[in-house]
Design a protein around this motif. Sequence first.
Motif, PDB file in Angstrom:
ATOM      1  N   ILE A 171      40.735  45.327  51.421  1.00 53.80           N
ATOM      2  CA  ILE A 171      40.853  43.882  51.612  1.00 53.80           C
ATOM      3  C   ILE A 171      40.832  43.136  50.278  1.00 53.80           C
ATOM      4  N   PRO A 172      39.924  43.441  49.339  1.00 56.03           N
ATOM      5  CA  PRO A 172      39.967  42.714  48.060  1.00 56.03           C
ATOM      6  C   PRO A 172      41.303  42.890  47.320  1.00 56.03           C
ATOM      7  N   GLY A 173      41.819  44.101  47.284  1.00 57.36           N
ATOM      8  CA  GLY A 173      43.093  44.342  46.604  1.00 57.36           C
ATOM      9  C   GLY A 173      44.257  43.659  47.295  1.00 57.36           C
ATOM     10  N   THR A 174      44.254  43.707  48.618  1.00 51.98           N
ATOM     11  CA  THR A 174      45.312  43.047  49.381  1.00 51.98           C
ATOM     12  C   THR A 174      45.253  41.543  49.175  1.00 51.98           C
ATOM     13  N   TRP A 175      44.044  40.988  49.199  1.00 52.09           N
ATOM     14  CA  TRP A 175      43.908  39.536  49.027  1.00 52.09           C
ATOM     15  C   TRP A 175      44.335  39.111  47.629  1.00 52.09           C
ATOM     16  N   LYS A 176      44.019  39.917  46.629  1.00 52.37           N
ATOM     17  CA  LYS A 176      44.437  39.604  45.252  1.00 52.37           C
ATOM     18  C   LYS A 176      45.966  39.561  45.169  1.00 52.37           C
ATOM     19  N   ALA A 177      46.644  40.498  45.836  1.00 53.32           N
ATOM     20  CA  ALA A 177      48.111  40.506  45.861  1.00 53.32           C
ATOM     21  C   ALA A 177      48.642  39.269  46.583  1.00 53.32           C
ATOM     22  N   MET A 178      47.966  38.854  47.651  1.00 51.73           N
ATOM     23  CA  MET A 178      48.392  37.658  48.377  1.00 51.73           C
ATOM     24  C   MET A 178      48.180  36.402  47.523  1.00 51.73           C
ATOM     25  N   GLU A 179      47.090  36.373  46.761  1.00 56.65           N
ATOM     26  CA  GLU A 179      46.862  35.239  45.853  1.00 56.65           C
ATOM     27  C   GLU A 179      47.960  35.174  44.789  1.00 56.65           C
ATOM     28  N   ALA A 180      48.438  36.325  44.337  1.00 54.74           N
ATOM     29  CA  ALA A 180      49.532  36.353  43.355  1.00 54.74           C
ATOM     30  C   ALA A 180      50.806  35.760  43.965  1.00 54.74           C
ATOM     31  N   LEU A 181      51.080  36.074  45.235  1.00 55.13           N
ATOM     32  CA  LEU A 181      52.231  35.482  45.918  1.00 55.13           C
ATOM     33  C   LEU A 181      52.071  33.964  46.028  1.00 55.13           C
ATOM     34  N   TYR A 182      50.851  33.533  46.336  1.00 54.60           N
ATOM     35  CA  TYR A 182      50.562  32.106  46.428  1.00 54.60           C
ATOM     36  C   TYR A 182      50.773  31.440  45.064  1.00 54.60           C
ATOM     37  N   ASP A 183      50.239  32.047  44.006  1.00 54.02           N
ATOM     38  CA  ASP A 183      50.370  31.498  42.655  1.00 54.02           C
ATOM     39  C   ASP A 183      51.827  31.415  42.214  1.00 54.02           C
ATOM     40  N   SER A 184      52.648  32.371  42.632  1.00 54.23           N
ATOM     41  CA  SER A 184      54.056  32.410  42.231  1.00 54.23           C
ATOM     42  C   SER A 184      54.904  31.384  42.982  1.00 54.23           C
TER      43      SER A 184
ATOM     44  N   LEU B 213      35.538  35.285  51.633  1.00 52.10           N
ATOM     45  CA  LEU B 213      35.320  34.021  50.923  1.00 52.10           C
ATOM     46  C   LEU B 213      34.489  34.211  49.655  1.00 52.10           C
ATOM     47  N   GLU B 214      33.642  35.240  49.640  1.00 49.30           N
ATOM     48  CA  GLU B 214      32.843  35.511  48.434  1.00 49.30           C
ATOM     49  C   GLU B 214      33.693  35.984  47.267  1.00 49.30           C
ATOM     50  N   ILE B 215      34.819  36.627  47.532  1.00 52.07           N
ATOM     51  CA  ILE B 215      35.643  37.174  46.451  1.00 52.07           C
ATOM     52  C   ILE B 215      36.958  36.424  46.260  1.00 52.07           C
ATOM     53  N   ALA B 216      37.314  35.572  47.195  1.00 50.89           N
ATOM     54  CA  ALA B 216      38.615  34.891  47.147  1.00 50.89           C
ATOM     55  C   ALA B 216      38.608  33.766  46.122  1.00 50.89           C
ATOM     56  N   ARG B 217      39.639  33.738  45.297  1.00 49.09           N
ATOM     57  CA  ARG B 217      39.866  32.604  44.396  1.00 49.09           C
ATOM     58  C   ARG B 217      40.581  31.507  45.181  1.00 49.09           C
ATOM     59  N   VAL B 218      41.540  31.928  46.033  1.00 50.28           N
ATOM     60  CA  VAL B 218      42.244  31.025  46.941  1.00 50.28           C
ATOM     61  C   VAL B 218      41.741  31.352  48.348  1.00 50.28           C
ATOM     62  N   PRO B 219      41.024  30.434  48.978  1.00 49.67           N
ATOM     63  CA  PRO B 219      40.508  30.745  50.320  1.00 49.67           C
ATOM     64  C   PRO B 219      41.639  30.814  51.339  1.00 49.67           C
ATOM     65  N   PRO B 220      41.455  31.597  52.408  1.00 45.12           N
ATOM     66  CA  PRO B 220      42.488  31.646  53.440  1.00 45.12           C
ATOM     67  C   PRO B 220      42.652  30.284  54.104  1.00 45.12           C
ATOM     68  N   ALA B 221      43.900  29.925  54.333  1.00 49.50           N
ATOM     69  CA  ALA B 221      44.181  28.659  55.014  1.00 49.50           C
ATOM     70  C   ALA B 221      43.908  28.773  56.499  1.00 49.50           C
ATOM     71  N   VAL B 222      44.043  29.999  57.037  1.00 50.77           N
ATOM     72  CA  VAL B 222      43.960  30.187  58.481  1.00 50.77           C
ATOM     73  C   VAL B 222      43.441  31.582  58.797  1.00 50.77           C
ATOM     74  N   ASN B 223      42.772  31.692  59.936  1.00 46.82           N
ATOM     75  CA  ASN B 223      42.413  32.981  60.519  1.00 46.82           C
ATOM     76  C   ASN B 223      42.933  32.926  61.952  1.00 46.82           C
ATOM     77  N   GLN B 224      43.878  33.801  62.266  1.00 49.78           N
ATOM     78  CA  GLN B 224      44.452  33.838  63.605  1.00 49.78           C
ATOM     79  C   GLN B 224      43.649  34.843  64.429  1.00 49.78           C
ATOM     80  N   VAL B 225      43.007  34.360  65.492  1.00 48.63           N
ATOM     81  CA  VAL B 225      42.132  35.197  66.309  1.00 48.63           C
ATOM     82  C   VAL B 225      42.345  34.909  67.794  1.00 48.63           C
ATOM     83  N   GLU B 226      41.906  35.847  68.626  1.00 50.80           N
ATOM     84  CA  GLU B 226      41.902  35.604  70.069  1.00 50.80           C
ATOM     85  C   GLU B 226      40.953  34.444  70.349  1.00 50.80           C
ATOM     86  N   CYS B 227      41.441  33.444  71.063  1.00 55.10           N
ATOM     87  CA  CYS B 227      40.575  32.304  71.374  1.00 55.10           C
ATOM     88  C   CYS B 227      41.120  31.585  72.611  1.00 55.10           C
ATOM     89  N   HIS B 228      40.252  31.427  73.606  1.00 56.15           N
ATOM     90  CA  HIS B 228      40.585  30.775  74.868  1.00 56.15           C
ATOM     91  C   HIS B 228      39.258  30.477  75.567  1.00 56.15           C
TER      92      HIS B 228
END
Length: 198
Positions: free
Chosen positions: A18-31, A51-66
């Motif tokens: 997850i940390p490595g994947t999130w870092k790659a996603m932050e790079a996409l965001y930065d670009s 959230l403890e390791i994210a430089r860019v926090p997630p905008a959304v969490n898609q979850v089961e909810c009803h």
Amino acid sequence: MKKGTVGNKPENLTQPNIPGTWKAMEALYDSGKARAIGVSNFSSKKLGDLLEIARVPPAVNQVECHPVWQQPKLHALFKAKGVHLSGYAPLGSPGNTAAIKNEVLKNPILLTVVEKLGRTSAQLALRWGVQMGHSVLPKSTNEARIKENLDVFDWSIPEDLFAKLSEIKQERLIRGTVYAHETFGANKTIEELWDGEL
């Protein structure tokens, strides 16, 4: 999933980075290649860890909810951290064999409120999500039901009836059992997969 594998089979699962994947996603965001980045199916614990390791926090969490799986702990965390909750299966996946025993649209408490408001079960479930402040992602191939599902914005559930919906017995309907296996992958049990949020 392990590289080169196909299908949701336990032997194809691997420990997620997850940390490595999130870092790659932050790079996409930065670009500028992504205007927002987010996650799906993160429990309160997993989101807190991110959230403890994210430089860019997630905008959304898609979850089961009803109404049958309201996730109040996640709602509170999202509100505090500014993360948007997007609810998939807001109608509880009618017809899904795993969700049959506790169908959202046939819940007796929900049906009582439906009768008082003169709306459909689907409209009430969707309006509940809208009033909770999250987006809802219903799925239908029936044109009449699609139109009916859009008719949730010019009315609201009165406070007393909205509170009644909190009395519904809570149960996760989409369990994710394929992602938990005693010998393969990152999660040995369903409880571990969802960090005890069942």
